[in-house]
Design an enzyme around this catalytic site. Structure first.
Site, PDB file in Angstrom:
ATOM      1  N   ASP A   1       6.615  46.836  -0.019  1.00 61.44           N
ATOM      2  CA  ASP A   1       7.051  48.225  -0.146  1.00 61.44           C
ATOM      3  C   ASP A   1       6.053  49.177  -0.424  1.00 61.44           C
ATOM      4  O   ASP A   1       7.053  50.476   0.333  1.00 61.44           O
ATOM      5  CB  ASP A   1       7.346  47.528  -1.601  1.00 61.44           C
ATOM      6  CG  ASP A   1       7.948  46.432  -2.069  1.00 61.44           C
ATOM      7  OD1 ASP A   1       8.952  46.135  -0.901  1.00 61.44           O
ATOM      8  OD2 ASP A   1       8.520  46.560  -3.057  1.00 61.44           O
ATOM      9  N   ALA A   2       4.920  48.605  -0.414  1.00 60.70           N
ATOM     10  CA  ALA A   2       3.250  49.985   0.152  1.00 60.70           C
ATOM     11  C   ALA A   2       4.046  51.061   1.423  1.00 60.70           C
ATOM     12  O   ALA A   2       4.413  51.767   1.516  1.00 60.70           O
ATOM     13  CB  ALA A   2       2.773  49.623  -0.363  1.00 60.70           C
TER      14      ALA A   2
ATOM     15  N   ASP B   1       7.032  52.290   0.885  1.00 53.16           N
ATOM     16  CA  ASP B   1       7.224  53.950   0.287  1.00 53.16           C
ATOM     17  C   ASP B   1       6.708  54.850   1.052  1.00 53.16           C
ATOM     18  O   ASP B   1       6.632  56.103   0.875  1.00 53.16           O
ATOM     19  CB  ASP B   1       6.160  53.697  -1.437  1.00 53.16           C
ATOM     20  CG  ASP B   1       6.887  52.890  -2.491  1.00 53.16           C
ATOM     21  OD1 ASP B   1       8.350  52.836  -1.983  1.00 53.16           O
ATOM     22  OD2 ASP B   1       6.713  51.992  -3.210  1.00 53.16           O
TER      23      ASP B   1
ATOM     24  N   SER C   1      18.867  54.741  -8.986  1.00 57.23           N
ATOM     25  CA  SER C   1      18.208  53.594  -8.874  1.00 57.23           C
ATOM     26  C   SER C   1      17.126  54.995  -9.679  1.00 57.23           C
ATOM     27  O   SER C   1      18.149  55.461 -10.746  1.00 57.23           O
ATOM     28  CB  SER C   1      17.892  54.120  -6.976  1.00 57.23           C
ATOM     29  OG  SER C   1      16.996  53.950  -6.687  1.00 57.23           O
TER      30      SER C   1
ATOM     31  N   GLU D   1       9.806  50.734 -20.219  1.00 56.36           N
ATOM     32  CA  GLU D   1      10.141  49.084 -19.819  1.00 56.36           C
ATOM     33  C   GLU D   1       9.498  48.719 -19.139  1.00 56.36           C
ATOM     34  O   GLU D   1       8.988  49.882 -18.142  1.00 56.36           O
ATOM     35  CB  GLU D   1      11.888  49.824 -19.608  1.00 56.36           C
ATOM     36  CG  GLU D   1      12.445  49.629 -21.231  1.00 56.36           C
ATOM     37  CD  GLU D   1      14.010  49.861 -20.527  1.00 56.36           C
ATOM     38  OE1 GLU D   1      14.192  49.357 -19.197  1.00 56.36           O
ATOM     39  OE2 GLU D   1      14.138  50.945 -21.242  1.00 56.36           O
TER      40      GLU D   1
ATOM     41  N   LYS E   1       8.847  47.531 -15.495  1.00 62.58           N
ATOM     42  CA  LYS E   1       9.921  47.505 -14.431  1.00 62.58           C
ATOM     43  C   LYS E   1       9.869  46.494 -13.260  1.00 62.58           C
ATOM     44  O   LYS E   1       9.282  46.091 -12.706  1.00 62.58           O
ATOM     45  CB  LYS E   1       9.775  49.421 -13.261  1.00 62.58           C
ATOM     46  CG  LYS E   1      10.503  49.107 -12.188  1.00 62.58           C
ATOM     47  CD  LYS E   1      10.365  50.046 -11.653  1.00 62.58           C
ATOM     48  CE  LYS E   1      11.792  50.337 -10.520  1.00 62.58           C
ATOM     49  NZ  LYS E   1      11.107  50.270  -9.460  1.00 62.58           N
TER      50      LYS E   1
ATOM     51  N   ASP F   1      10.941  43.864 -10.828  1.00 60.49           N
ATOM     52  CA  ASP F   1      10.474  43.599  -9.634  1.00 60.49           C
ATOM     53  C   ASP F   1      11.743  42.346  -8.744  1.00 60.49           C
ATOM     54  O   ASP F   1      11.275  41.423  -8.709  1.00 60.49           O
ATOM     55  CB  ASP F   1       9.618  43.430  -8.738  1.00 60.49           C
ATOM     56  CG  ASP F   1       9.887  44.058  -7.483  1.00 60.49           C
ATOM     57  OD1 ASP F   1      10.469  44.549  -7.134  1.00 60.49           O
ATOM     58  OD2 ASP F   1       8.825  43.629  -6.333  1.00 60.49           O
TER      59      ASP F   1
ATOM     60  N   GLU G   1      18.002  43.168 -14.872  1.00 61.67           N
ATOM     61  CA  GLU G   1      17.126  42.455 -13.093  1.00 61.67           C
ATOM     62  C   GLU G   1      17.842  41.414 -13.631  1.00 61.67           C
ATOM     63  O   GLU G   1      17.453  40.151 -14.314  1.00 61.67           O
ATOM     64  CB  GLU G   1      16.120  43.223 -13.614  1.00 61.67           C
ATOM     65  CG  GLU G   1      15.483  43.007 -12.330  1.00 61.67           C
ATOM     66  CD  GLU G   1      15.948  44.042 -11.262  1.00 61.67           C
ATOM     67  OE1 GLU G   1      16.490  45.147 -11.764  1.00 61.67           O
ATOM     68  OE2 GLU G   1      15.405  44.995  -9.909  1.00 61.67           O
TER      69      GLU G   1
ATOM     70  N   TYR H   1      18.522  45.624 -19.449  1.00 62.51           N
ATOM     71  CA  TYR H   1      18.099  46.870 -19.837  1.00 62.51           C
ATOM     72  C   TYR H   1      18.786  48.207 -20.092  1.00 62.51           C
ATOM     73  O   TYR H   1      18.246  49.291 -20.184  1.00 62.51           O
ATOM     74  CB  TYR H   1      16.824  47.380 -18.307  1.00 62.51           C
ATOM     75  CG  TYR H   1      16.961  47.869 -17.103  1.00 62.51           C
ATOM     76  CD1 TYR H   1      17.478  48.547 -16.430  1.00 62.51           C
ATOM     77  CD2 TYR H   1      16.732  46.033 -16.190  1.00 62.51           C
ATOM     78  CE1 TYR H   1      17.790  48.407 -15.228  1.00 62.51           C
ATOM     79  CE2 TYR H   1      16.662  46.494 -15.133  1.00 62.51           C
ATOM     80  CZ  TYR H   1      17.920  47.504 -14.279  1.00 62.51           C
ATOM     81  OH  TYR H   1      18.053  47.167 -13.085  1.00 62.51           O
TER      82      TYR H   1
ATOM     83  N   LYS I   1      11.993  56.065 -20.034  1.00 55.17           N
ATOM     84  CA  LYS I   1      13.214  55.986 -20.258  1.00 55.17           C
ATOM     85  C   LYS I   1      13.748  57.471 -21.426  1.00 55.17           C
ATOM     86  O   LYS I   1      12.996  57.159 -22.823  1.00 55.17           O
ATOM     87  CB  LYS I   1      14.223  55.611 -20.562  1.00 55.17           C
ATOM     88  CG  LYS I   1      13.986  54.803 -19.211  1.00 55.17           C
ATOM     89  CD  LYS I   1      15.085  53.309 -19.616  1.00 55.17           C
ATOM     90  CE  LYS I   1      15.523  52.706 -18.456  1.00 55.17           C
ATOM     91  NZ  LYS I   1      15.941  51.221 -18.470  1.00 55.17           N
TER      92      LYS I   1
ATOM     93  N   LYS J   1       4.757  53.974 -10.737  1.00 56.07           N
ATOM     94  CA  LYS J   1       4.385  52.440 -10.357  1.00 56.07           C
ATOM     95  C   LYS J   1       2.884  51.686 -10.192  1.00 56.07           C
ATOM     96  O   LYS J   1       2.212  52.881 -10.027  1.00 56.07           O
ATOM     97  CB  LYS J   1       4.893  52.688  -8.568  1.00 56.07           C
ATOM     98  CG  LYS J   1       6.253  53.554  -8.868  1.00 56.07           C
ATOM     99  CD  LYS J   1       6.897  52.235  -7.736  1.00 56.07           C
ATOM    100  CE  LYS J   1       7.059  51.260  -7.168  1.00 56.07           C
ATOM    101  NZ  LYS J   1       8.316  50.732  -6.325  1.00 56.07           N
TER     102      LYS J   1
ATOM    103  N   CYS K   1     -13.974  17.536  11.261  1.00 58.42           N
ATOM    104  CA  CYS K   1     -13.536  17.748  10.114  1.00 58.42           C
ATOM    105  C   CYS K   1     -14.826  18.984  10.201  1.00 58.42           C
ATOM    106  O   CYS K   1     -15.980  19.011  10.779  1.00 58.42           O
ATOM    107  CB  CYS K   1     -14.299  17.297   9.006  1.00 58.42           C
ATOM    108  SG  CYS K   1     -15.206  18.082   7.781  1.00 58.42           S
TER     109      CYS K   1
ATOM    110  N   CYS L   1     -18.548  17.626   8.309  1.00 63.21           N
ATOM    111  CA  CYS L   1     -19.178  16.431   8.882  1.00 63.21           C
ATOM    112  C   CYS L   1     -18.156  15.697  10.205  1.00 63.21           C
ATOM    113  O   CYS L   1     -19.143  15.000  10.280  1.00 63.21           O
ATOM    114  CB  CYS L   1     -18.380  15.466   7.809  1.00 63.21           C
ATOM    115  SG  CYS L   1     -17.061  14.591   7.264  1.00 63.21           S
TER     116      CYS L   1
ATOM    117  N   CYS M   1      -9.683  15.209   6.772  1.00 67.20           N
ATOM    118  CA  CYS M   1     -10.489  14.894   6.439  1.00 67.20           C
ATOM    119  C   CYS M   1     -10.737  13.678   6.519  1.00 67.20           C
ATOM    120  O   CYS M   1     -10.593  13.268   4.764  1.00 67.20           O
ATOM    121  CB  CYS M   1     -12.024  16.385   6.253  1.00 67.20           C
ATOM    122  SG  CYS M   1     -13.502  14.852   6.733  1.00 67.20           S
TER     123      CYS M   1
ATOM    124  N   CYS N   1     -18.412  13.205   3.365  1.00 66.46           N
ATOM    125  CA  CYS N   1     -18.507  14.890   3.659  1.00 66.46           C
ATOM    126  C   CYS N   1     -18.609  15.574   2.588  1.00 66.46           C
ATOM    127  O   CYS N   1     -18.417  15.419   1.710  1.00 66.46           O
ATOM    128  CB  CYS N   1     -16.197  14.902   3.970  1.00 66.46           C
ATOM    129  SG  CYS N   1     -16.522  16.224   4.946  1.00 66.46           S
TER     130      CYS N   1
HETATM  131  C1  9MJ Z   1      13.681  47.742 -14.038  1.00 65.13           C
HETATM  132  N1  9MJ Z   1      14.133  47.636 -12.707  1.00 65.13           N
HETATM  133  O1  9MJ Z   1      13.142  47.190 -14.533  1.00 65.13           O
HETATM  134  C2  9MJ Z   1      15.997  49.790 -14.832  1.00 65.13           C
HETATM  135  N2  9MJ Z   1      14.773  48.300 -14.447  1.00 65.13           N
HETATM  136  O2  9MJ Z   1      17.372  51.975 -15.333  1.00 65.13           O
HETATM  137  C3  9MJ Z   1      14.292  49.073 -16.242  1.00 65.13           C
HETATM  138  N3  9MJ Z   1      15.393  49.733 -13.987  1.00 65.13           N
HETATM  139  C4  9MJ Z   1      16.887  51.333 -14.894  1.00 65.13           C
HETATM  140  N4  9MJ Z   1      15.349  50.166 -16.380  1.00 65.13           N
HETATM  141  C5  9MJ Z   1      17.863  52.834 -14.465  1.00 65.13           C
HETATM  142  N5  9MJ Z   1      13.837  48.930 -16.793  1.00 65.13           N
HETATM  143  C6  9MJ Z   1      18.189  52.306 -13.235  1.00 65.13           C
HETATM  144  C7  9MJ Z   1      17.517  51.895 -13.679  1.00 65.13           C
END
Ligand code: 9MJ
Length: 670
Positions: A33-34, A37, A82, A114, A116, A118, A173, A225, A291, A315, A409, A412, A427, A433
């Site tokens: 992801d890095a 991003d 998103s 909250e 986040k 994944d 999620e 969420y 939020k 992040k 090994c 040894c 081994c 050993c």
């Molecule tokens: C995640 N991924 O935990 C939202 N999310 O709210 C939380 N995603 C989200 N909120 C609005 N805790 C759009 C996405």
């Protein structure tokens, strides 16, 4: 100049579109992801600088991937947005300023904070309290109908309870908890099946199974969420946080880490506190989400192309990074297992510098197709050792070198043997050993085995390197004078250590069996064996069938026990140890004192105030109970101390009984 900028922008668009497809449609990303991003950021910056060069279909304008067409398509009545990202406190402060300016207020704004998660975003539609449809986010406008699959997720209620709106769309999620993910991949590796790069791909891939029976076997978990469609007649609180609490009352799982704060400082504190606990959470998070809590204010703020103006994701440092393999070492474990470990150009992964990562075994090297010199993606999450998850073949340099698995090994020189059908190479040196000897003695001295106070790993290594210890029994032959010659060991410490070793000469049969380090004989199995056989000679003489009469001992464990006692050098080690060590023979040979709780399984979570979790575990096991590490339908009850987290939520959602500390004492007392 614009020629090269526009070329770069096109290049970035192409790369990002390809990575998006790998990530959203194939559940198989080739870069972390890095890296995504970084490229995304670069493209966004170029678009801001050169708005005239922005392509209308740029990946910066889109959410997720296209539906694959294997499932029915679902049109989202309210788009599934998103989130914009903030990678620093400054970026978060800028967001907060924008919010205040747009709202034209200098009053402090309440934020709902909250974790986040994944995983994979899903929408659940309830009509008259019944789950009628589940859908993926897709591109935010339309997703895939995965109703049959979401119905198999154990904590997704098929029916809500209480006074529920006629139509209610809940979003959240789906994640695969970390422990379950590791176990899933371990099994997949053994069976030569698809291994997932991370829990998010595992969750998304599991939801996209055309056969819901496969999804049902995957250990998935849902957290709500946000809300989508709600019937117009419904009155809900203005606070987003309170709405989530309402969802909880209707029976939906909501993450317990969610809370409200009043200011930017409050958000910062929340960020730091979740970041500090990131590795102890049982699910992957890639940041926290802030939020604006008031839904009225959220509506005032509205949204832009792909994300709401009222929320931002701050992040965390990425848990996957790219680096180069500079070499491979082969480590030898306690049972001789050879583990290839990649040496890396040091890289910061999730806030920690990583210079080694496991490659598991020879099959894994083949599966990854990895060579020395390759650019690889490293993942470090939770408390597991860093792993090589994939090779970025596009970035393979001209000169790379094959990884040769050794035949002898490295410690040894004994032969390395690989049993047909087993992934692990070993081994064959046993205690000859030095590597196995070191690990065997560390295990022998460890807290749950003989518990030799003060005999740390460094001392064991020195003792083995000096050849003073050829088998664990030699520990009992060490004199104070010998110990005192070790580096940084004064005469007093040498005496203490000598006494600590002596103090372990009286023990229990269960500890003794565990300390031998027989493959797959953990603490619980050692207890069960001691309880069943009552004395060591009976255990040594037992055949496979007799061993399998012991609860939890199957054919594989029985085979390991029989082979252990058949080896002549193990027989010699045991005989020597018996010259020094004794335990009460007969009825109470094990630490199990009664079978009052036999057949019951407990899980302990949170902080207990009157004892440690280990003490609670021993006390329950002494009464014949099993203590497991994760909650399932088979759990008899959850013992929950202070600050219990996800295990408590899970136990509640499964309707299990929950014991507080007082109830635990009652149970132990009877
Ligand atoms: C995640 N991924 O935990 C939202 N999310 O709210 C939380 N995603 C989200 N909120 C609005 N805790 C759009 C996405």
């Amino acid at each position: 100049m614009n020629q090269s900028v526009s070329q770069r922008m096109q290049e970035l668009e192409e790369l990002l579109n390809r990575y998006n497809k790998e990530y959203y449609e194939n559940d198989e990303p080739s870069v972390p992801d890095a890296e995504y991003d970084r490229l995304f950021h670069e493209l966004k910056a170029l678009e801001t600088e050169h708005p005239d060069l922005r392509n209308a279909s740029s990946p910066t304008m889109k959410v997720g991937g296209k539906p694959l067409g294997q499932f029915k398509t679902v049109q989202h009545e309210v788009p599934m947005l998103s989130l914009d990202n903030a990678f620093s406190v400054e970026e978060f402060e800028a967001f907060s300023k924008r919010v205040e300016q747009r709202l034209d207020t200098n009053q402090t704004v309440t934020f709902c904070c909250e974790p986040k998660l994944d995983g994979a975003a899903v929408s659940l539609l309830y009509e008259n309290g019944l789950l009628v449809r589940g859908a993926t986010r897709g591109d935010g406008q339309s997703g895939e109908d995965i109703t049959e699959n979401v119905k198999t997720i154990r904590n997704v209620p098929l029916k809500l309870s209480g006074d529920v709106p006629e139509r209610l769309e809940v979003r959240g999620e789906v994640v695969m908890p970390l422990g379950a993910f590791e176990r899933f991949n371990e099994q997949a590796r053994l069976r030569d099946e698809k291994v997932f790069a991370n829990p998010r791909n595992a969750a998304a891939g599991s939801l996209r199974q055309l056969d819901s029976k496969i999804t049902a076997k995957r250990p998935l978990h849902f957290y709500a969420y946000s809300l989508g469609v709600i019937s117009e007649t419904t009155q809900l609180p203005d606070s987003h946080y309170m709405r989530l609490q309402q969802l909880k009352d209707w029976g939906l799982p909501v993450n317990i880490e969610i809370k409200t704060v009043e200011s930017v400082q409050g958000c910062d504190d929340y960020y730091e506190s979740i970041l500090a606990r990131r590795d102890s959470l049982n699910y992957d998070i890639d940041g926290v989400v802030f939020k604006v809590d008031s839904v009225r204010l959220q509506q005032d703020l509205g949204f832009v192309a792909r994300a709401p103006r009222w929320a931002i994701a701050r992040k965390f440092p990425a848990q996957e990074q790219l680096t180069t393999i500079t070499g491979v070492d082969f480590q030898v474990g306690r049972t001789g297992a050879i583990t290839p470990v990649a040496r890396l150009e040091p890289v910061n992964v999730g806030g920690v510098t990583v210079s080694n990562a496991t490659l598991h075994n020879a099959d894994e090297i083949e599966r990854l197709g990895v060579r020395i010199g390759d650019c690889v993606s490293i993942r470090r999450a939770g408390d597991v050792i860093p792993q090589v998850v994939s090779v970025v073949k596009d970035k393979r340099p001209e000169k790379t070198e094959a990884i040769e698995f050794p035949l002898h090994c490295p410690i040894c020189q004994s032969d390395i043997e690989r049993v047909e059908g087993e992934a692990v190479a070993r081994c064959t040196g046993g205690l000859y050993c030095a590597a196995q000897r070191k690990e065997a003695i560390k295990h022998f001295a460890s807290r749950k085995a003989m518990d030799i106070d003060g005999l740390g790993d460094k001392i064991v290594e020195q003792l083995v390197e000096r050849d003073w210890i050829k088998s664990p029994a030699d520990l009992y032959r060490l004199s104070k004078a010998e110990l005192a010659t070790l580096p940084r060991m004064g005469s007093k410490s040498a005496e203490n250590l000598r006494n600590a070793i002596k103090a372990t000469q009286e023990t229990t049969l269960a500890r003794f069996i565990y300390s031998l380090g027989i493959r797959e004989v953990g603490e619980a199995t050692a207890n069960a064996l001691a309880n069943h056989f009552k004395n060591l000679d009976a255990l040594v003489a037992a055949n496979s069938e007799q061993l399998q009469e012991v609860p939890d001992v199957g054919a594989v464990v029985a085979h390991h026990i029989v082979s252990f006692f058949q080896e002549s050098h193990n027989q010699q080690v045991v005989a020597e140890l018996r010259e020094f060590i004794s335990w009460p023979e007969g009825e109470d040979a094990s630490s199990v004192q009664s079978d009052r709780l036999t057949g019951n399984t407990y899980v302990i979570t949170g902080t207990l105030s009157t004892m440690t979790r280990d003490e609670a575990k021993s006390a329950l096991e002494a009464l014949g109970a099993k203590v497991a590490s994760s909650v399932s339908k088979k759990t008899t009850a959850l013992v929950a101390g202070e600050n219990a987290g996800s295990k408590l939520t899970k136990a509640q959602s499964l309707g299990l009984s929950i014991l507080d500390e007082e109830a635990l004492h009652e149970l132990l007392k009877d």
